[in-house]
Design a protein around this motif. Structure first.
Motif, short mmCIF file in Angstrom:
data_model
loop_
_atom_site.label_atom_id
_atom_site.label_comp_id
_atom_site.label_asym_id
_atom_site.label_seq_id
_atom_site.Cartn_x
_atom_site.Cartn_y
_atom_site.Cartn_z
N ASN A 1 97.28 -6.49 90.37
CA ASN A 1 97.67 -5.87 89.12
C ASN A 1 96.84 -6.53 88.04
N SER A 2 95.82 -5.85 87.59
CA SER A 2 94.88 -6.47 86.66
C SER A 2 95.49 -6.71 85.29
N SER A 3 96.64 -6.12 84.99
CA SER A 3 97.23 -6.32 83.67
C SER A 3 98.10 -7.57 83.61
N LYS A 4 98.43 -8.19 84.74
CA LYS A 4 99.28 -9.37 84.75
C LYS A 4 98.68 -10.43 85.66
N ASP A 5 98.77 -11.69 85.23
CA ASP A 5 98.40 -12.80 86.09
C ASP A 5 99.69 -13.38 86.63
N ILE A 6 100.00 -13.05 87.88
CA ILE A 6 101.26 -13.51 88.45
C ILE A 6 101.13 -14.90 89.07
N GLY A 7 99.94 -15.47 89.07
CA GLY A 7 99.75 -16.80 89.62
C GLY A 7 99.54 -16.78 91.12
N SER A 8 99.77 -17.92 91.74
CA SER A 8 99.60 -18.07 93.19
C SER A 8 100.87 -17.65 93.90
N VAL A 9 100.73 -16.81 94.91
CA VAL A 9 101.88 -16.32 95.68
C VAL A 9 102.19 -17.32 96.79
N TYR A 10 103.47 -17.76 96.84
CA TYR A 10 103.91 -18.71 97.86
C TYR A 10 104.85 -18.11 98.88
N THR A 11 105.55 -17.04 98.51
CA THR A 11 106.54 -16.49 99.41
C THR A 11 106.80 -15.03 99.04
N ALA A 12 107.17 -14.25 100.02
CA ALA A 12 107.51 -12.84 99.76
C ALA A 12 108.47 -12.37 100.84
N VAL A 13 109.31 -11.42 100.47
CA VAL A 13 110.26 -10.86 101.43
C VAL A 13 110.57 -9.42 101.03
N GLU A 14 110.73 -8.58 102.05
CA GLU A 14 111.15 -7.20 101.81
C GLU A 14 112.67 -7.16 101.96
N TRP A 15 113.34 -6.65 100.92
CA TRP A 15 114.80 -6.63 100.93
C TRP A 15 115.32 -5.62 99.92
N ASN A 16 116.37 -4.93 100.28
CA ASN A 16 117.09 -4.05 99.37
C ASN A 16 116.16 -3.02 98.71
N ASN A 17 115.37 -2.34 99.53
CA ASN A 17 114.45 -1.28 99.08
C ASN A 17 113.34 -1.75 98.16
N GLY A 18 112.95 -2.99 98.28
CA GLY A 18 111.85 -3.49 97.46
C GLY A 18 111.21 -4.70 98.07
N ILE A 19 110.21 -5.21 97.39
CA ILE A 19 109.52 -6.42 97.82
C ILE A 19 109.65 -7.45 96.71
N TYR A 20 110.13 -8.64 97.06
CA TYR A 20 110.27 -9.74 96.13
C TYR A 20 109.15 -10.73 96.40
N ILE A 21 108.49 -11.19 95.35
CA ILE A 21 107.33 -12.07 95.48
C ILE A 21 107.56 -13.32 94.63
N GLY A 22 107.51 -14.49 95.28
CA GLY A 22 107.67 -15.76 94.58
C GLY A 22 106.31 -16.38 94.33
N THR A 23 106.05 -16.73 93.08
CA THR A 23 104.76 -17.32 92.70
C THR A 23 104.99 -18.62 91.93
N ASN A 24 103.91 -19.22 91.49
CA ASN A 24 104.05 -20.41 90.65
C ASN A 24 104.34 -20.04 89.20
N GLN A 25 104.50 -18.75 88.93
CA GLN A 25 104.82 -18.28 87.58
C GLN A 25 106.22 -17.68 87.49
N GLY A 26 106.90 -17.49 88.61
CA GLY A 26 108.24 -16.91 88.61
C GLY A 26 108.43 -15.95 89.76
N LEU A 27 109.51 -15.18 89.70
CA LEU A 27 109.86 -14.22 90.74
C LEU A 27 109.57 -12.81 90.25
N TYR A 28 108.93 -12.02 91.11
CA TYR A 28 108.55 -10.65 90.78
C TYR A 28 109.14 -9.69 91.81
N PHE A 29 109.24 -8.43 91.40
CA PHE A 29 109.81 -7.39 92.24
C PHE A 29 108.99 -6.12 92.07
N PHE A 30 108.79 -5.40 93.17
CA PHE A 30 108.25 -4.04 93.05
C PHE A 30 108.74 -3.19 94.20
#
Length: 161
Positions: A54-83
């Motif tokens: 996503n060129s509009s956001k710098d989400i940082g380095s991704v350390y963990t991710a999981v698919e759950w509850n109809n989405g994907i959660y992504i843990g980075t050094n900048q916080g938790l993201y969802f899509f």
């Protein structure tokens, strides 16, 4: 003449380091190697995984991710993201969870987020609950009655909430 079906483009905005592809080679494992103007790229065409940029956001380095509850959660050094496909795959930062996300764990279909700012239980992309701070790893007892968390100050044992 056979018609070719266009399946989309791979370019800098969605995965390549730059758009100048000078050569292509398919190896014996069906990987596609691309010689670029500035480097080389390996493309695993048969992989079910994809890279999301996503060129509009710098989400940082991704350390963990999981698919759950109809989405994907992504843990980075900048916080938790969802899509999710329900949101046209737009990446959204989950409010209330800042900084380093160490691990996402699914325990009995409950999603837990171990972060530098605390241990969170995720209910959905907008609802969270927090507990002990600076949690970096989480486990569950064999009886599944207790959660065991590793912190900078030692281990914590508590009932699932």
């Amino acid at each position: 003449m056979n018609n070719l079906e266009f399946n989309g483009a791979l370019e800098r905005s969605n995965g390549l380091e730059n758009n100048t592809v000078l050569s292509l080679f398919e190896d014996r494992d069906s990987n596609l190697w691309s010689g670029l103007d500035r480097g080389i790229a390996l493309l695993n065409i048969g992989s079910p995984h994809l890279e999301h940029r996503n060129s509009s956001k710098d989400i940082g380095s991704v350390y963990t991710a999981v698919e759950w509850n109809n989405g994907i959660y992504i843990g980075t050094n900048q916080g938790l993201y969802f899509f999710s496909s329900n949101q046209n795959w737009m990446l959204t930062k989950i409010k209330g969870i800042e900084g380093q996300i160490w691990k996402l764990d699914l325990i009995d279909n409950d999603l837990f987020c171990s972060a530098n700012s605390g241990l969170y239980k995720i209910f959905d992309s907008t609802t969270i609950r927090t507990s002990i701070s600076k949690m970096w790893v989480l486990g569950c007892s064999k009886t599944k009655q207790y959660l065991i968390g590793g912190t900078y100050k030692g281990l914590y044992i508590f009932s699932k909430w």
